[in-house]
Design an enzyme around this catalytic site. Structure first.
Site, PDB file in Angstrom:
ATOM      1  N   LYS A 145       0.837  -1.202   0.000  1.00 49.33           N
ATOM      2  CA  LYS A 145       0.000   0.000   0.000  1.00 49.33           C
ATOM      3  C   LYS A 145       0.875   1.256   0.000  1.00 49.33           C
ATOM      4  CE  LYS A 145      -3.904  -2.306   2.225  1.00 49.33           C
ATOM      5  NZ  LYS A 145      -4.724  -2.548   3.421  1.00 49.33           N
ATOM      6  N   GLN A 149      -4.570  -0.945   9.635  1.00 52.77           N
ATOM      7  CA  GLN A 149      -4.560  -2.294   9.060  1.00 52.77           C
ATOM      8  C   GLN A 149      -5.166  -3.302  10.040  1.00 52.77           C
ATOM      9  OE1 GLN A 149      -3.711  -2.996   5.928  1.00 52.77           O
ATOM     10  NE2 GLN A 149      -3.971  -5.205   6.109  1.00 52.77           N
ATOM     11  N   ASP A 169     -11.184   3.264   4.241  1.00 49.88           N
ATOM     12  CA  ASP A 169     -11.586   1.854   4.260  1.00 49.88           C
ATOM     13  C   ASP A 169     -13.098   1.684   4.160  1.00 49.88           C
ATOM     14  OD1 ASP A 169      -9.594  -0.149   4.361  1.00 49.88           O
ATOM     15  OD2 ASP A 169      -9.044   0.421   6.406  1.00 49.88           O
TER      16      ASP A 169
HETATM   17  N1  GUN Z   1      -7.031  -6.284   6.330  1.00 49.86           N
HETATM   18  C1  GUN Z   1      -7.402  -7.036   5.278  1.00 49.86           C
HETATM   19  N2  GUN Z   1      -8.031  -6.275   4.341  1.00 49.86           N
HETATM   20  C2  GUN Z   1      -8.055  -5.014   4.849  1.00 49.86           C
HETATM   21  C3  GUN Z   1      -8.559  -3.782   4.345  1.00 49.86           C
HETATM   22  O1  GUN Z   1      -9.146  -3.677   3.256  1.00 49.86           O
HETATM   23  N3  GUN Z   1      -8.373  -2.703   5.152  1.00 49.86           N
HETATM   24  C4  GUN Z   1      -7.759  -2.786   6.376  1.00 49.86           C
HETATM   25  N4  GUN Z   1      -7.639  -1.685   7.099  1.00 49.86           N
HETATM   26  N5  GUN Z   1      -7.287  -3.926   6.851  1.00 49.86           N
HETATM   27  C5  GUN Z   1      -7.427  -5.026   6.091  1.00 49.86           C
END
Ligand code: GUN
Length: 311
Positions: free
Chosen positions: A57, A101, A127
């Site tokens: 990311k 995350q 998110d």
């Molecule tokens: N963990 C797995 N997928 C995601 C996501 O799309 N966003 C976040 N913040 N954590 C994750």
């Protein structure tokens, strides 16, 4: 009927197209406001899978011209420390998006993730997990929507797979994927069924689907009997297999993926058994299917949040 092999839906190329479409928006925002759209990422602890996702990311965001700051907390951090960090990012004038995350270390306690998502300012919630954004999605006036399900919609649309009038089955009811996925499909006029661990005759229900989305986190769970011939199968699973016996149940002797396993000691597989490619009309591979789309949609959401905050 002669056996065919499913068309593979290439997430990399769809993600590249989305990222390309974001670039001029990033440049225009930067030129107008004197700074790039900013994303604050929070990683708590050292879960190896989360490390990789977060690294990707950060890299993708930076490559697209965003400011991306990674804030790390040790696994021993308290929930209060994490909430204080989120509060600082909420107040930051250079961060338009905030991503914490998941999953959080289990020591933070049950309900910690929801407390954190509730604390993120909804206008910075890239998110789409804040109740305000979930509520807007349910009401059909979505603003920031969870990245993985919105990436799946982009994949279907850009691959010319019709959603309106289709029967869609979503296996999995998580807040991150299953529930928002079902809502997005419903809004595009699919007839949607959500399945989960207590669903009777799961395979039979799934086999009615024109579009089948697997988001359960169980390696190779969806086998050919779950799939109507010609259906589109979207594999959201990212499962690390470390047991050779499990890998042997997924791939035939001599398969390249088994050689990968022997070289590395593990492989990443989806929720969909590879044998499904003999039945499905179209299928997303793992890796290289939905994963890259999640990141592309995160960049898009960050730009959307920045533009909305600075109209
Ligand atoms: N963990 C797995 N997928 C995601 C996501 O799309 N966003 C976040 N913040 N954590 C994750």
């Amino acid at each position: 009927m002669a056996q065919t092999t499913a068309r593979l839906l290439d997430g990399q190329s769809v993600a590249a197209a989305i990222r390309e479409s974001v670039l001029p928006e990033v440049h225009a925002f930067s030129a107008r406001t004197g700074r790039p759209p900013g994303l604050g990422i929070v990683l708590v602890g050292d879960d190896p899978a989360s490390e990789i996702y977060v690294r990707n990311k950060v890299r993708a965001g930076t490559e697209s011209g965003l400011r991306v700051d990674l804030n790390r907390l040790p696994a021993s951090a308290s929930l209060d420390e994490l909430l204080a960090l989120v509060a600082r990012l909420n107040a930051s004038p250079v961060h338009d998006g905030i991503l914490v995350q998941a999953p959080l270390p289990s020591a933070m306690g049950r309900g910690a993730s929801q407390r954190v998502f509730d604390t993120i300012d909804p206008i910075k919630d890239v998110d789409g997990f804040h109740p305000v954004n979930v509520g807007k999605l349910v009401q059909g006036r979505a603003h920031l929507v969870a990245c993985t399900p919105s990436g799946v919609i982009e994949m279907l649309q850009r691959s010319d797979i019709p959603i309106a009038g289709s029967r869609a089955v979503v296996i999995g009811r998580s807040e991150i994927v299953g529930k928002p996925m079902a809502m997005l499909l419903l809004q595009r006029d699919a007839t949607v069924t959500i399945c989960h661990s207590k669903t009777p005759d799961l395979a039979k229900t799934a086999a009615a689907a024109d579009i089948l989305v697997a988001a359960i986190g169980r390696a190779g769970f969806v086998t050919a009997e779950f799939v109507k011939p010609g259906a589109t199968v979207i594999d959201v699973g990212i499962n690390r297999v470390t047991d050779r016996a499990v890998a042997d149940r997924l791939f035939p002797p001599g398969a390249a993926r088994l050689a990968d396993f022997d070289r590395r000691g593990s492989i990443v597989v989806g929720d969909v058994h590879p044998g499904v490619s003999d039945v499905a009309g179209a299928l997303t591979p793992v890796p290289g299917g939905v994963g890259p789309l999640t990141i592309a949609m995160l960049l898009k959401n960050t730009v959307t949040a920045a533009q909305a905050a600075h109209p």
